[in-house]
Design a protein around this motif. Structure first.
Motif, PDB file in Angstrom:
ATOM      1  N   MET A 101      -5.797  -7.552  12.088  1.00 32.28           N
ATOM      2  CA  MET A 101      -6.850  -6.578  12.355  1.00 32.28           C
ATOM      3  C   MET A 101      -7.828  -7.124  13.388  1.00 32.28           C
ATOM      4  SD  MET A 101      -7.703  -4.526   8.939  1.00 32.28           S
ATOM      5  CE  MET A 101      -8.429  -5.824   7.987  1.00 32.28           C
ATOM      6  N   ILE A 145       2.910  -6.760   5.457  1.00 24.86           N
ATOM      7  CA  ILE A 145       2.677  -5.445   4.885  1.00 24.86           C
ATOM      8  C   ILE A 145       3.937  -4.841   4.298  1.00 24.86           C
ATOM      9  CG2 ILE A 145       2.957  -3.384   6.274  1.00 24.86           C
ATOM     10  CD1 ILE A 145      -0.022  -3.230   6.331  1.00 24.86           C
ATOM     11  N   GLN A 159      11.078  -1.748   0.466  1.00 24.95           N
ATOM     12  CA  GLN A 159      10.409  -2.688   1.370  1.00 24.95           C
ATOM     13  C   GLN A 159       9.818  -3.863   0.596  1.00 24.95           C
ATOM     14  OE1 GLN A 159       7.418  -1.895   4.712  1.00 24.95           O
ATOM     15  NE2 GLN A 159       8.477   0.030   4.577  1.00 24.95           N
ATOM     16  N   ILE A 216       0.830  -1.196   0.000  1.00 25.48           N
ATOM     17  CA  ILE A 216       0.000   0.000   0.000  1.00 25.48           C
ATOM     18  C   ILE A 216       0.861   1.241   0.000  1.00 25.48           C
ATOM     19  CG2 ILE A 216      -2.124  -0.842   1.064  1.00 25.48           C
ATOM     20  CD1 ILE A 216      -0.849   0.167   3.729  1.00 25.48           C
ATOM     21  N   PRO A 217       0.328   2.290  -0.566  1.00 26.21           N
ATOM     22  CA  PRO A 217       1.050   3.547  -0.553  1.00 26.21           C
ATOM     23  C   PRO A 217       1.149   4.073   0.871  1.00 26.21           C
ATOM     24  CG  PRO A 217      -1.170   3.851  -1.436  1.00 26.21           C
ATOM     25  CD  PRO A 217      -0.966   2.390  -1.267  1.00 26.21           C
ATOM     26  N   GLY A 218       2.333   4.408   1.317  1.00 26.47           N
ATOM     27  CA  GLY A 218       2.525   4.881   2.681  1.00 26.47           C
ATOM     28  C   GLY A 218       2.039   6.304   2.864  1.00 26.47           C
ATOM     29  N   ASP A 219       1.905   6.994   1.775  1.00 25.15           N
ATOM     30  CA  ASP A 219       1.535   8.400   1.850  1.00 25.15           C
ATOM     31  C   ASP A 219       0.106   8.607   1.362  1.00 25.15           C
ATOM     32  OD1 ASP A 219       2.142   7.527  -0.627  1.00 25.15           O
ATOM     33  OD2 ASP A 219       3.200   9.324  -1.266  1.00 25.15           O
ATOM     34  N   SER A 220      -0.712   7.604   1.532  1.00 26.56           N
ATOM     35  CA  SER A 220      -2.056   7.703   0.974  1.00 26.56           C
ATOM     36  C   SER A 220      -2.887   8.725   1.728  1.00 26.56           C
ATOM     37  CB  SER A 220      -2.752   6.357   1.000  1.00 26.56           C
ATOM     38  OG  SER A 220      -2.707   5.810   2.279  1.00 26.56           O
ATOM     39  N   LEU A 278      -6.988   5.790   2.300  1.00 24.17           N
ATOM     40  CA  LEU A 278      -6.699   4.988   3.463  1.00 24.17           C
ATOM     41  C   LEU A 278      -7.877   4.111   3.888  1.00 24.17           C
ATOM     42  CD1 LEU A 278      -4.111   4.636   4.828  1.00 24.17           C
ATOM     43  CD2 LEU A 278      -4.687   6.424   6.427  1.00 24.17           C
ATOM     44  N   GLN A 285      -8.102   0.065   3.534  1.00 32.07           N
ATOM     45  CA  GLN A 285      -8.339  -0.723   4.739  1.00 32.07           C
ATOM     46  C   GLN A 285      -9.499  -1.681   4.517  1.00 32.07           C
ATOM     47  OE1 GLN A 285      -8.440   1.247   8.460  1.00 32.07           O
ATOM     48  NE2 GLN A 285      -8.865  -0.662   9.506  1.00 32.07           N
ATOM     49  N   LEU A 332      -6.945   6.182  11.829  1.00 33.67           N
ATOM     50  CA  LEU A 332      -6.292   5.521  10.722  1.00 33.67           C
ATOM     51  C   LEU A 332      -4.988   6.193  10.307  1.00 33.67           C
ATOM     52  CD1 LEU A 332      -7.047   2.947   9.476  1.00 33.67           C
ATOM     53  CD2 LEU A 332      -8.333   4.155   7.734  1.00 33.67           C
ATOM     54  N   GLN A 361      -1.252   4.703  10.862  1.00 31.62           N
ATOM     55  CA  GLN A 361      -0.400   4.520   9.698  1.00 31.62           C
ATOM     56  C   GLN A 361       0.948   5.185   9.937  1.00 31.62           C
ATOM     57  OE1 GLN A 361      -2.006   5.281   5.867  1.00 31.62           O
ATOM     58  NE2 GLN A 361      -0.067   4.766   4.925  1.00 31.62           N
ATOM     59  N   MET A 412       3.002   3.248  12.167  1.00 33.40           N
ATOM     60  CA  MET A 412       3.567   2.095  11.485  1.00 33.40           C
ATOM     61  C   MET A 412       4.812   2.443  10.698  1.00 33.40           C
ATOM     62  SD  MET A 412       1.629  -0.813   9.376  1.00 33.40           S
ATOM     63  CE  MET A 412       2.410  -0.529   7.821  1.00 33.40           C
ATOM     64  N   ILE A 413       4.883   3.686  10.248  1.00 32.99           N
ATOM     65  CA  ILE A 413       6.093   4.101   9.553  1.00 32.99           C
ATOM     66  C   ILE A 413       7.287   3.947  10.489  1.00 32.99           C
ATOM     67  CG2 ILE A 413       7.274   6.054   8.486  1.00 32.99           C
ATOM     68  CD1 ILE A 413       4.518   7.030   7.546  1.00 32.99           C
ATOM     69  N   MET A 432      -8.551  -4.466   2.440  1.00 30.76           N
ATOM     70  CA  MET A 432      -7.778  -5.430   3.201  1.00 30.76           C
ATOM     71  C   MET A 432      -8.652  -6.378   4.010  1.00 30.76           C
ATOM     72  SD  MET A 432      -4.394  -4.784   5.400  1.00 30.76           S
ATOM     73  CE  MET A 432      -5.020  -5.315   6.962  1.00 30.76           C
ATOM     74  N   PHE A 441       6.735   4.413   0.001  1.00 27.90           N
ATOM     75  CA  PHE A 441       6.745   5.854   0.165  1.00 27.90           C
ATOM     76  C   PHE A 441       7.300   6.477  -1.092  1.00 27.90           C
ATOM     77  CE2 PHE A 441       7.146   4.179   4.390  1.00 27.90           C
ATOM     78  CZ  PHE A 441       6.084   4.813   4.988  1.00 27.90           C
ATOM     79  N   ILE A 459       6.615  -6.958   8.899  1.00 25.90           N
ATOM     80  CA  ILE A 459       5.442  -6.733   9.733  1.00 25.90           C
ATOM     81  C   ILE A 459       4.241  -7.521   9.245  1.00 25.90           C
ATOM     82  CG2 ILE A 459       3.813  -4.989  10.529  1.00 25.90           C
ATOM     83  CD1 ILE A 459       6.113  -2.976  10.228  1.00 25.90           C
ATOM     84  N   MET A 475       4.953  -1.056   2.806  1.00 27.64           N
ATOM     85  CA  MET A 475       4.529   0.295   2.464  1.00 27.64           C
ATOM     86  C   MET A 475       5.469   0.891   1.433  1.00 27.64           C
ATOM     87  SD  MET A 475       2.905   2.122   5.734  1.00 27.64           S
ATOM     88  CE  MET A 475       4.358   2.271   6.720  1.00 27.64           C
ATOM     89  N   ILE A 493       0.314  -8.258   9.682  1.00 23.73           N
ATOM     90  CA  ILE A 493      -0.793  -7.460  10.162  1.00 23.73           C
ATOM     91  C   ILE A 493      -1.897  -8.311  10.767  1.00 23.73           C
ATOM     92  CG2 ILE A 493      -2.722  -6.930   8.658  1.00 23.73           C
ATOM     93  CD1 ILE A 493      -1.633  -4.155   8.508  1.00 23.73           C
ATOM     94  N   MET A 529      12.721  -2.969   9.769  1.00 21.20           N
ATOM     95  CA  MET A 529      13.551  -3.228   8.589  1.00 21.20           C
ATOM     96  C   MET A 529      15.024  -3.235   8.931  1.00 21.20           C
ATOM     97  SD  MET A 529      12.015  -1.393   5.203  1.00 21.20           S
ATOM     98  CE  MET A 529      13.402  -1.876   4.164  1.00 21.20           C
TER      99      MET A 529
END
Lengths: 353, 353
Positions: free
Chosen positions: B125, A123, A133, A91-95, A100, A104, B100, B104, B107-108, A107, A127, B121, A125, B123, B115
């Motif tokens: 839920m 996961i 990653q 997923i895009p980390g900067d969404s 978002l 979710q 959310l 997120q 999580m960064i 997912m 960026f 990671i 991400m 996940i 890493m």
DNA sequence: GCAAATTGCGCAATCGGTTGTTCCTTTTAC
DNA sequence: GTAAAAGGAACAACCGATTGCGCAATTTGC
């Protein structure tokens, strides 16, 4: 007073340290075998159901397992049959705020299918455009397959996955050739939207949208243009403002729309729509009286606006479910459809009345 | 016309199927050993740096590895030293718009630390109170440790983790005893906020907040009460409306505040603040003229409000970083602080001017 | 009633690494 | 110059599962 006590107690607790003491008397397949006086082959077969085994011993094994809570070591199992029992979720980390919750909910679908197959989700991400990653989990072979959300027109993640040979499915569409894709039918959604609005007598449209580097925006743009084209001469004019990344650019677009007496503004996502609505409110322009507004996603960030906003809505969970099922099918060698389009729902509300 | 062609092309593509053909000539440690005429022990030691090995052979091995892109199989490695190289990340599946982005960004931080330690990671839920996904990854031993975000006062996930013996760290606080926690100093943040506002001459406060079943809300409530208490007689009155789960309940609370001539409304999160602001706008009440407003998180969903909103802001990424580091320390047997409080930042803006 | 087929189960190899131990060689110490 | 210490590399066991193959016991067929 009570609180103060509480507070000092807390401060005192802060300095307490703890450390891990290991014990772990984990029970293995050998333990089970020994306890039952059988070989571990038998235990393995009782569990998997593969190979020849009498119903009697199978029962005996299963009972023991249940009673003593034996769980096969997934790592060992994975080593034996070269599986990780993990799938990657990119997923895009900067969404943004729209993406978002959407992902979710995707997912949730992925997760349900994965769990049913005894898989978990790893996961990854991304960026900016940094896919290190993703590379890690692929190179380290920590996943058996990958699901990618939100693709770019020139998507390095997708290209990388393709050349790596790792099975993967894209949620959305991809410009890279020969990629398995699960997407909503944006094109037809846009066509239907313009058509319906046209029938309501609207003759001039504007599309305000996000970055054309995102495949989804490009697809919606295509659908919008196609829809207007089909309406032909009945539509007097249309304006397109794509690549609006900032609130300013959206405001600017809105200003031009107003000046040009555009009757209906279509936004490619709800974040942009939020900017549009704020700008319109600021300028005291009435919806739907002076201008009508439509958007996509029907997401919660527009919940508080009046009138409520007409939207094209998708089912993100379904996207996830289908994507994950497709991935498993593909991994297990089945033939899968290369591109599958899921439906959409048109939610007509006050903003286009 | 171009588009139409595109569209039919697309439709045709939809029926194309693909399937996986495996080849995978993955290179193993034995291959490397054989190619170099050494034992795999030597290769292993060259990589890990453990054990005795001459600098010469080490170089030779490393060069070969680099050249032929050998990557140790993490699953096999994990089996050998009983590690999974995964940590679990537990998040509420039904988290709101404020949560959310916050998680997120947590999580960064987690991700970066993980890493660096060669961890990924996994996940998990949690929907409603269903922790079956968490149980799965713990029972299947697919993680070496777990990080939990957003805890409830009576948190089954935390209880389960505790009795399972799986190492874990909570982001936020926990009511369960003897749990490793990384939290922001909500109590002092609230105290400082009330104190600063008091200095500005505000004498009557109201707190409008979410569910008291969430630890974070309970903590903020405590801090608020404590802050007011410290202001003593200078504060004429204060009102508390916790457990506001719906927009209606927030609106109701706001109405009472207005009627009671409350000078400042403090919200426990930005979603609630959004409701408050909408209600105030609807009733035509001026901020900060008639009532002042403050909230937490300083998140993007309040970006479009004027005046901008005074907030207590945390650094979610830092929370993630510290939590993950602490988890690794704990796993590796080091002593760690049981409860660690991180700072906050007071962002004074127009809404409390 | 006897050969053939089937069934039930265990042996041992395998997946791809790590690591304690051994054995031989080289260096150090006096 | 010789004993002790240190260094370098390999052997083999091990982590905890799966699975091909072989062997004995049982069932089937005629």
């Amino acid at each position: 007073m009570a609180q103060e006590e509480k507070n000092t107690t807390d401060s005192a607790l802060e300095n307490i340290t703890v450390h891990l003491e290991k014990e772990q008397n984990k029970i293995t397949i050998d333990d089970v075998a020994e306890a039952l006086g059988v070989s571990k082959t038998t235990v393995s077969r009782a569990i998997s159901g593969k190979g020849r085994i009498s119903e009697g011993t199978r029962q005996r094994v299963m009972e023991y397992i249940k009673r003593y809570h034996y769980r096969p070591n997934v790592v060992a199992k994975g080593l034996a049959n070269s599986k990780t029992y993990n799938i990657g979720w990119v997923i895009p980390g900067d969404s943004g705020l729209t993406d978002l919750p959407f992902f979710q909910r995707c997912m949730i679908g992925v997760s349900e299918v994965a769990m049913a197959e005894d898989y978990d989700i790893l996961i990854s991400m991304v960026f900016e455009r940094d896919i290190s990653q993703l590379k890690r989990i692929v190179k380290n072979r920590k996943v058996d397959g990958v699901i990618v959300g939100r693709t770019l027109v020139k998507d390095e993640g997708v290209s990388y996955l393709k050349e790596s040979g790792m099975p993967f499915v894209v949620i959305g569409s991809s410009m890279v050739e020969d990629v398995i894709q699960i997407d909503n039918d944006h094109i037809n959604a846009c066509r239907e939207l313009t058509s319906i609005l046209r029938i309501k007598g609207i003759k001039s449209f504007a599309l305000i949208g996000g970055g054309m580097n995102q495949v989804v925006n490009q697809t919606r743009y295509q659908g919008f243009e196609l829809g207007l084209q089909e309406q032909g001469a009945a539509v007097s004019q249309s304006r397109v403002y794509m690549d609006c990344e900032s609130e300013q650019s959206v405001e600017h677009a809105v200003e031009e729309c107003i000046r040009g007496k555009v009757e209906c503004i279509v936004c490619t996502d709800d974040k942009i729509c939020q900017y549009v609505l704020n700008k319109l409110a600021q300028d005291g322009i009435d919806i739907p009286g002076q201008v009508k507004v439509a958007s996509f996603y029907n997401s919660a960030i527009l919940d508080n606006y009046h009138p409520s906003i007409t939207s094209l809505q998708y089912d993100p969970k379904e996207l996830g479910t289908v994507a994950c099922k497709t991935l498993f099918d593909y991994i297990s060698g089945k033939e899968v459809q290369r591109k599958r389009l899921l439906g959409y729902e048109m939610i007509l509300k006050g903003s286009t009345q």
